[in-house]
Design an enzyme around this catalytic site. Structure first.
Site, mmCIF file in Angstrom:
data_model
loop_
_atom_site.group_PDB
_atom_site.id
_atom_site.type_symbol
_atom_site.label_atom_id
_atom_site.label_comp_id
_atom_site.label_asym_id
_atom_site.label_seq_id
_atom_site.Cartn_x
_atom_site.Cartn_y
_atom_site.Cartn_z
ATOM 1 N N ASP A 40 0.857 -1.188 0.000
ATOM 2 C CA ASP A 40 0.000 0.000 0.000
ATOM 3 C C ASP A 40 0.897 1.244 0.000
ATOM 4 O O ASP A 40 2.120 1.173 0.154
ATOM 5 C CB ASP A 40 -0.978 -0.001 1.169
ATOM 6 C CG ASP A 40 -0.302 0.085 2.521
ATOM 7 O OD1 ASP A 40 0.930 0.231 2.577
ATOM 8 O OD2 ASP A 40 -1.017 -0.025 3.537
ATOM 9 N N ASP A 86 -5.672 2.236 -1.907
ATOM 10 C CA ASP A 86 -4.231 2.177 -2.158
ATOM 11 C C ASP A 86 -3.665 0.798 -1.898
ATOM 12 O O ASP A 86 -2.463 0.645 -1.710
ATOM 13 C CB ASP A 86 -3.511 3.223 -1.273
ATOM 14 C CG ASP A 86 -3.657 2.896 0.203
ATOM 15 O OD1 ASP A 86 -4.675 2.243 0.571
ATOM 16 O OD2 ASP A 86 -2.767 3.259 0.987
#
Length: 940
Positions: free
Chosen positions: A813, A856
């Site tokens: 992420d 993300d």
């Protein structure tokens, strides 16, 4: 004669009635059964295809961003749902719920805020069951308009929808009006039902009637046709229904279509047997009444003809009796159309004249008789001696005669019995002499009549049988009867008399005559019962046979007209129907001259009837010695056949025009895998003219490669099974994806060929593939999304297990991504995610898979690893790619990532456990300060 003719016609009528009725009943049952089965199949197919479209629409709605994204306002979502409902009115209700079952957004605000957690469609959506069968409305009943007061019925389709993290956040549910199925039924079958009394029933998987006649509404049926359909069959059968009537029922079961699994519905299409057999019964009634009328008319004509023939004979008999009694001298003139009657009358009158002359001569002779008696007495003595000699000669002749001779005295006792009589009757001369002729050779049933005749002769001294050739029945010694031909002579001897009978055994001749008579009778019956006209003439050209069919064809009875007038008398024309036929062209005359004719076309144009088209075949007739004795011609009426051929040609022309202009390949292939029909679309797609395909095999037309590819489907189809498959075919316009449907042509339970329909689904396939790509691709980064990630991870694990290599799963992420969004805005955040995806993808091998899960969150699937260190090297390479700052609208900014790696090489691999370990490793990397990676070796 009238009764016999009427009886024969009635017998033929009833035989024809039974044969035609049985044949037509079977044919009608087979044809209508196939039609009903095809209608049932078409209805289930249309239901499945329609349900597939609804099923796919709801599934795609559940994946649409503007519906499932929590950031989209409720009003916008409702507008999308309302637009879908307006586009497809069958959606009675569409709504979005949360995980607790509370309706958040719905069409027309219906049920918003209501709790639907107890509804079956809501709970089933979480269990991967996205369909719910037909049911009555519960919550929506009071909200929807219902002017007729009928119960509202729906079937449901519901899919869960997911949040950005891939978890289920609610259910998209739809209620589809059951009215849609009624429209399908009406569009396919209602016109036929209005014309022929056809009923359609749609039943649920459990046999409950969902759509059909009112008397069966919501009832559960247990018909055998339903059981056959539920076993996957498609066909038709005759059965009795609960109303006590017998029906011809076509059946088919819903099997789903593509991704739509189906609800197990069954379609039954039924028609009452009396409706189906109505044309057969009407034809049988017509045959029966026509036969009765024809029998009555022919019997009346025969009766009138027989009466006209026998009336003059009765008149002659009456006058002859009067002449015999001496009450008349001549037979007066009798009017009759028969020349034989006139001849008989003239002969009797001439005979009477001769009798009168003889009487006059006798009187004159009597005057000279006495004068000659003396002279005769002298001569008598001499004659006695001559008589003795003559008797000896006569006895020798009688003993050597080929016929039996029996002498009988006035008392009926046998006085003479020659050797031939011994052979015929089995009695020796010694045994026969002195016995009565009655007990010796007369059968018991005739003895009383014989004795009565002997008594009448003794009283009147005359008999009708003397001097005549008679055919009687006689009896052998052992009681066997047999036919004989007998001639009886009378010998007067003063006050007594003797009879002498020559008897010939005619058993063989009688048997031959009976056989010839039976054959002639059979021939006459056959000629008058067949529908082929038969005309026979002698070698002189006289018409001798002109059967019933020939009379009906010409509208004439036979007439003895000159040969050169036959064409005009019988209205004979050439095949064009306009040119009169010349004498040398007449088929019967050509046959008389030795020509062998076969199917010569002739037109007959009777004065009071429509023209008849005939096929004439004939030949000359010859006796056993080769002598020409005439000719025979057979006339087959092909008027109806020519008219049918004309209509068939017009129908084929219309059908060819329609099929040649359809954008579908249509062909018929027989059992030998040869084309018997192909439409013009083949030439448009492949440049192959249909005429060049007829009679050629599939292999010859499309080549060995395509034939071997499709051969299993073709063999299955010609085995009697309907098929459907997709194939890639190359043509002048490039490669096409076609959907091929094969429908077997079943006749009497056997497949004699197949109808093949191929439609171009290239655009539909491309559209489907595009939708699949959209559904599995992240629109921002172009990477595979969560759905695609699950599929690719499962495939990678299977490949790793087959190859024996290790596998690693990375979770990544963006560090402090929320801060980027909050400070720089979502547009910059999207740019960061797009650049992030590109740097990760450029850092891994082409065989590795990079996916975006949500927000993300990213993953990398590493395959074909040998050691855990290889996974660490890839993770380090990814971190290095983020050392270079990101160039954003607000300037440069450093962005880092944290990576969690799960490494596995022990089999089997637990995929959920692999994901959990990668997630734990990610959080380990974050705790250690971000911008780094952590590896979890699952072997430890």
């Amino acid at each position: 004669m009238a009764a016999t003719v009427a009886g024969v016609m009635l017998l033929l009528t009833f035989a024809t009635l039974q044969l035609v009725g049985h044949t037509l009943t079977k044919q009608v049952e087979h044809e209508i059964g196939d039609n009903l089965a095809e209608l049932a199949f078409q209805t289930t197919d249309k239901l499945d295809r329609g349900m597939y479209e609804r099923y796919r629409e709801v599934k795609l709605m559940a994946e649409r961003h503007e519906i499932t994204d929590p950031a989209v306002p409720a009003e916008t979502k409702r507008a999308v749902l309302d637009s879908m409902q307006d586009t497809h009115p069958y959606y009675a209700w569409i709504g979005l719920t949360d995980n607790a079952g509370k309706v958040k957004v719905a069409t027309k605000h219906l049920l918003e805020g209501a709790d639907v957690s107890r509804r079956p469609w809501f709970t089933a959506a979480y269990q991967n069951s996205y369909l719910h069968d037909v049911h009555e409305a519960v919550l929506l009943a009071r909200f929807l308009p219902n002017p007729r007061g009928e119960p509202k019925r729906f079937f449901d389709i519901a899919f869960p929808y997911y949040g950005k993290d891939g978890t289920i956040v609610g259910v998209l549910g739809t209620h589809l009006s059951w009215q849609w199925a009624g429209e399908v039924e009406r569009s396919v079958l209602r016109p036929l039902a209005e014309r022929k009394g056809v009923d359609t029933l749609i039943l649920s998987k459990g046999g409950a009637v969902l759509l059909g006649p009112k008397e069966y509404a919501d009832k559960v049926l247990h018909q055998d046709s339903l059981l056959q359909a539920q076993r996957g069959g498609n066909g038709a059968q005759i059965e009795t229904w609960p109303d006590g009537k017998r029906y011809l029922v076509g059946y088919s079961r819903s099997l789903g279509h593509r991704s739509y699994p189906g609800l197990g519905w069954t379609v039954l299409v039924r028609q009452p047997l009396d409706e189906a057999y109505q044309p057969v019964e009407a034809l049988k009634d017509k045959i029966l009444w026509s036969g009765l009328g024809g029998a009555a008319l022919v019997a009346l004509l025969v009766w009138a003809l027989a009466r006209d023939i026998t009336q003059p004979l009765r008149t002659i008999t009456r006058h002859a009796d009067a002449l015999q009694a001496g009450n008349a001298h001549d037979i007066p003139p009798i009017r009759s159309r028969l020349a034989e009657v006139q001849i008989l009358q003239s002969a009797l009158n001439a005979l009477l004249g001769k009798v009168r002359l003889n009487e006059q001569g006798l009187r004159e002779l009597n005057a000279t008789l006495e004068a000659r008696v003396l002279e005769r007495t002298v001569e008598l003595h001499k004659a006695v001696d001559d008589t003795r000699k003559s008797e000896q000669r006569v006895k020798a002749i009688i003993d050597t005669a080929l016929d039996a001779f029996v002498g009988v005295d006035a008392q009926g006792r046998i006085t003479d019995w020659n050797p031939r009589a011994e052979e015929i009757f089995g009695w020796t001369r010694a045994e026969a002499l002195g016995r009565t002729v009655t007990e010796t050779i007369i059968p018991p049933r005739l003895r009383e009549g014989h004795d009565n005749g002997m008594r009448r002769f003794s009283l009147s001294a005359s008999s009708d049988v003397v001097g005549k050739r008679l055919q009687l029945s006689a009896m052998r010694r052992h009681g066997d009867e047999f036919p004989v031909e007998m001639t009886i002579g009378l010998i007067n001897a003063g006050d007594t008399h003797f009879f002498g009978a020559f008897i010939q055994d005619i058993s063989v001749r009688k048997r031959i005559e009976d056989e010839l008579a039976r054959e002639r009778e059979l021939l006459d019956a056959v000629l008058d019962s067949i529908d082929v006209g038969v005309v026979v003439c002698s070698r002189e050209g006289a018409i001798s046979v002109f059967n019933r069919a020939a009379r009906e064809i010409h509208g004439l009875a036979p007439a003895q007209v000159p040969q050169d007038q036959w064409a005009g008398h019988y209205d004979l024309f050439m095949p064009d129907g306009r040119t009169p036929m010349r004498k040398e062209q007449i088929p019967l005359l050509r046959a008389m001259h030795g020509e062998l004719l076969e199917n010569i076309e002739v037109v007959v144009k009777p004065k009071q009837a429509a023209p008849r088209h005939l096929l004439a075949s004939g030949r000359a007739l010859h006796a056993a010695d080769g002598t020409n004795i005439g000719a025979v011609i057979a006339l087959k009426d092909v008027t109806a056949l020519k008219e049918s051929a004309r209509r068939l040609e017009a129908s084929e022309r219309r059908l060819r025009t329609i099929t040649d202009n359809l954008p579908v390949l249509i062909a018929y292939i027989d059992r030998a895998e040869r084309y018997q029909f192909a439409n013009g679309t083949y030439e448009k797609w492949y440049g192959i003219a249909p005429a060049d395909m007829i009679g050629k095999s599939v292999k010859d037309v499309f080549g060995e490669e395509m034939y071997l590819r499709d051969q299993p489907f073709l063999r299955q189809n010609l085995g009697g099974q309907a098929i459907r498959f997709e194939a890639e075919v190359a043509g002048p316009d490039g490669t096409k994806t076609v959907e091929v449907v094969g429908i077997p042509d079943m006749q009497d339970g056997k497949c004699v060929g197949t109808y093949v329909l191929s439609s171009d689904i290239s655009e539909a396939k491309q559209h489907q593939e595009m939708l699949n790509r959209i559904a599995r691709t992240d629109s921002l980064t172009g990477l595979p999304n969560r759905r695609s990630y699950d599929e690719r991870l499962a495939e990678a694990v299977q490949r790793a297990q087959r190859s024996g290599h290790a596998i690693a799963l990375m979770f990544l992420d963006v560090d402090h991504f929320k801060q980027i969004n909050d400070t720089l805005g979502h547009a910059v955040g999207d740019a960061v995610l797009a650049e992030f995806a590109q740097r990760v993808k450029s850092s891994v091998r082409i065989t590795d898979t990079v996916c975006r899960l949500a927000g993300d969150e990213f993953t990398v699937i590493l395959e074909r690893l040998k050691t855990v260190e290889e996974a660490s090297l890839v993770a380090a390479k990814i971190l290095k790619a983020f050392e270079r700052p990101f160039v954003l609208d607000g300037g440069e900014r450093r962005v880092s990532t944290s990576i969690g790696v799960a490494y596995a090489c022990d089999w089997p691999i637990d995929i959920p456990a692999l994901g959990n370990e990668a997630d734990k490793a990610l959080y380990t990397a974050k705790r250690e300060g971000r911008g780094r990676f952590a590896v979890k070796d699952m072997r430890a």
